[in-house]
Design a protein around this motif. Sequence first.
Motif, PDB file in Angstrom:
ATOM      1  N   ALA A   1       0.834  -1.202   0.000  1.00 18.58           N
ATOM      2  CA  ALA A   1       0.000   0.000   0.000  1.00 18.58           C
ATOM      3  C   ALA A   1       0.878   1.266   0.000  1.00 18.58           C
ATOM      4  N   ALA A   2       1.969   1.225   0.755  1.00 20.31           N
ATOM      5  CA  ALA A   2       2.870   2.381   0.805  1.00 20.31           C
ATOM      6  C   ALA A   2       3.485   2.640  -0.566  1.00 20.31           C
ATOM      7  N   TYR A   3       3.945   1.576  -1.225  1.00 22.72           N
ATOM      8  CA  TYR A   3       4.525   1.742  -2.562  1.00 22.72           C
ATOM      9  C   TYR A   3       3.478   2.187  -3.572  1.00 22.72           C
ATOM     10  N   SER A   4       2.260   1.722  -3.437  1.00 21.94           N
ATOM     11  CA  SER A   4       1.239   2.070  -4.424  1.00 21.94           C
ATOM     12  C   SER A   4       0.754   3.512  -4.275  1.00 21.94           C
ATOM     13  N   LEU A   5       0.942   4.124  -3.141  1.00 21.17           N
ATOM     14  CA  LEU A   5       0.538   5.513  -2.949  1.00 21.17           C
ATOM     15  C   LEU A   5       1.571   6.520  -3.465  1.00 21.17           C
ATOM     16  N   VAL A   6       2.779   6.060  -3.777  1.00 19.37           N
ATOM     17  CA  VAL A   6       3.836   6.965  -4.258  1.00 19.37           C
ATOM     18  C   VAL A   6       3.448   7.642  -5.571  1.00 19.37           C
ATOM     19  N   PRO A   7       2.945   6.925  -6.616  1.00 16.02           N
ATOM     20  CA  PRO A   7       2.595   7.624  -7.862  1.00 16.02           C
ATOM     21  C   PRO A   7       1.547   8.715  -7.686  1.00 16.02           C
ATOM     22  N   VAL A   8       0.542   8.475  -6.845  1.00 17.46           N
ATOM     23  CA  VAL A   8      -0.483   9.496  -6.615  1.00 17.46           C
ATOM     24  C   VAL A   8       0.122  10.703  -5.902  1.00 17.46           C
ATOM     25  N   GLY A   9       1.025  10.444  -4.965  1.00 15.20           N
ATOM     26  CA  GLY A   9       1.703  11.542  -4.278  1.00 15.20           C
ATOM     27  C   GLY A   9       2.538  12.376  -5.236  1.00 15.20           C
ATOM     28  N   LEU A  10       3.212  11.713  -6.187  1.00 14.71           N
ATOM     29  CA  LEU A  10       4.001  12.448  -7.177  1.00 14.71           C
ATOM     30  C   LEU A  10       3.118  13.295  -8.088  1.00 14.71           C
TER      31      LEU A  10
END
Length: 158
Positions: free
Chosen positions: A34-43
């Motif tokens: 979940a942490a890795y999958s939220l990185v693109p949205v944060g970018l």
Amino acid sequence: MLAETICSAASAAGLGIAAVTAYRKRFLTATRIAAYSLVPVGLVLTGVVEWVAGIAFKPSVWLGFGVLGLSWLLFMTTRAVERRSGTTRAERKAARAAGRNEAVAPAASAPSLGAGGTAGPAAAAKPQAQPKPKKKQEAAAGGDDFSDIEAILKKHGI
């Protein structure tokens, strides 16, 4: 716009995989996914994706990368030329030969293992009688032994 959509889809897929992993009672792994999958949205939300897309499609940016590459190439070329200059091939060959022919103990007058004139088991079994040196001679002989050792250590760079 297309990059933002792709990042959002990748995040949604990652969160789906995290949910399936959590359903299998592997919570620590699910949290990491979940942490890795939220990185693109944060970018996307911070504007980094738009900035990278703006850089990637501008010819002036690629020209800048080319200039940086050229400067690096020139720098490395000057370093290589600087290392090679100052000596000719004959000088380098002579230096290598001098390094190879250097004796282990340059100050020694005889080889360390003794004279090579006598060989065989008879010569090894029969020790040569040597007169006992006086105390002053012992001190001088000890100094000679240390000079041999010093020469060996200097040869090995110690």
